[in-house]
Design a protein around this motif. Sequence first.
Motif, PDB file in Angstrom:
ATOM      1  N   ASP A  82       0.816  -1.225   0.000  1.00  0.00           N
ATOM      2  CA  ASP A  82       0.000   0.000   0.000  1.00  0.00           C
ATOM      3  C   ASP A  82       0.850   1.275   0.000  1.00  0.00           C
ATOM      4  OD1 ASP A  82      -2.326  -1.500   0.020  1.00  0.00           O
ATOM      5  OD2 ASP A  82      -2.242  -1.736   2.202  1.00  0.00           O
ATOM      6  N   ARG A  83       2.153   1.141  -0.030  1.00  0.00           N
ATOM      7  CA  ARG A  83       3.030   2.319  -0.037  1.00  0.00           C
ATOM      8  C   ARG A  83       3.072   2.923  -1.439  1.00  0.00           C
ATOM      9  NH1 ARG A  83       7.211   2.373   3.864  1.00  0.00           N
ATOM     10  NH2 ARG A  83       6.582   1.174   5.671  1.00  0.00           N
ATOM     11  N   PRO A  84       3.251   4.234  -1.519  1.00  0.00           N
ATOM     12  CA  PRO A  84       3.270   4.873  -2.849  1.00  0.00           C
ATOM     13  C   PRO A  84       4.432   4.415  -3.727  1.00  0.00           C
ATOM     14  CG  PRO A  84       3.798   6.459  -1.080  1.00  0.00           C
ATOM     15  CD  PRO A  84       3.346   5.194  -0.408  1.00  0.00           C
ATOM     16  N   PHE A  85       5.507   3.913  -3.102  1.00  0.00           N
ATOM     17  CA  PHE A  85       6.674   3.515  -3.888  1.00  0.00           C
ATOM     18  C   PHE A  85       6.661   2.038  -4.281  1.00  0.00           C
ATOM     19  CE2 PHE A  85       7.847   3.331   0.637  1.00  0.00           C
ATOM     20  CZ  PHE A  85       8.300   2.026   0.766  1.00  0.00           C
ATOM     21  N   PHE A  86       5.544   1.326  -3.992  1.00  0.00           N
ATOM     22  CA  PHE A  86       5.527  -0.131  -4.218  1.00  0.00           C
ATOM     23  C   PHE A  86       5.812  -0.494  -5.685  1.00  0.00           C
ATOM     24  CE2 PHE A  86       3.143  -4.201  -4.858  1.00  0.00           C
ATOM     25  CZ  PHE A  86       3.956  -5.004  -4.066  1.00  0.00           C
ATOM     26  N   GLY A  87       5.155   0.207  -6.608  1.00  0.00           N
ATOM     27  CA  GLY A  87       5.336  -0.093  -8.042  1.00  0.00           C
ATOM     28  C   GLY A  87       6.784   0.093  -8.460  1.00  0.00           C
ATOM     29  N   GLU A  88       7.361   1.177  -7.999  1.00  0.00           N
ATOM     30  CA  GLU A  88       8.769   1.494  -8.304  1.00  0.00           C
ATOM     31  C   GLU A  88       9.708   0.425  -7.714  1.00  0.00           C
ATOM     32  OE1 GLU A  88      11.533   5.034  -6.611  1.00  0.00           O
ATOM     33  OE2 GLU A  88       9.452   5.604  -7.021  1.00  0.00           O
ATOM     34  N   LEU A  89       9.379  -0.001  -6.505  1.00  0.00           N
ATOM     35  CA  LEU A  89      10.180  -1.006  -5.804  1.00  0.00           C
ATOM     36  C   LEU A  89      10.170  -2.334  -6.571  1.00  0.00           C
ATOM     37  CD1 LEU A  89      11.693  -1.812  -3.168  1.00  0.00           C
ATOM     38  CD2 LEU A  89       9.466  -2.147  -2.086  1.00  0.00           C
ATOM     39  N   VAL A  90       8.981  -2.757  -7.000  1.00  0.00           N
ATOM     40  CA  VAL A  90       8.848  -4.017  -7.742  1.00  0.00           C
ATOM     41  C   VAL A  90       9.537  -3.891  -9.107  1.00  0.00           C
ATOM     42  CG1 VAL A  90       7.174  -5.557  -8.878  1.00  0.00           C
ATOM     43  CG2 VAL A  90       6.761  -4.759  -6.526  1.00  0.00           C
ATOM     44  N   ASP A  91       9.340  -2.766  -9.791  1.00  0.00           N
ATOM     45  CA  ASP A  91       9.980  -2.564 -11.108  1.00  0.00           C
ATOM     46  C   ASP A  91      11.497  -2.639 -10.979  1.00  0.00           C
ATOM     47  OD1 ASP A  91       7.562  -2.261 -12.302  1.00  0.00           O
ATOM     48  OD2 ASP A  91       7.696  -0.087 -12.543  1.00  0.00           O
TER      49      ASP A  91
END
Length: 143
Positions: free
Chosen positions: A54-63
């Motif tokens: 649910d963190r805003p950086f989750f997508g960036e982290l996974v990418d």
Amino acid sequence: MEKTFLMVKPDGVQRNLIGEITSRFEKKGFKLVGAKLMIISDELAKNHYGEHKDRPFFGELVDFITSAPVFAMVWEGEGVIKIARDMMGSTNPQEAATGTIRGDFGMTVGKNVIHGSDSPESAEREINLFFDEKEVLSYSKND
Ligand code: CMP
């Protein structure tokens, strides 16, 4: 014996830091009992970092973590979970002390070179996520 999961992230692999990082844990006296260079799938990345979904950086982290090879490891030794975290330094390299891995090599909070389990529960979960039972070796070693 206590075990932890450590992973040189894509930035660390790209910057040829695998040797430097593993050397620090070897010299400290910990035992490497599992290791592999791998590209993490999207599914594994989302599972591994599930607590941040649910963190805003989750997508960036996974990418980022799926963008290039990582070097996944299992290390063994007395107190290894906490000591390895201390050797890694604060999550944000700009706050990490000199002499720690992130303090010496980290660039940004996302590109912070290394991941390490933060508790016995995470260590068990993360080792089982990344390694089959037979990939974690049991062997004796002279001190
Ligand atoms: P790690 O120890 O692998 O666990 C979660 C990761 O999320 C953490 O290291 C950081 O690399 C990353 N992270 C934490 N905060 C941010 C942020 N604000 N932006 C991008 N990545 C972050």
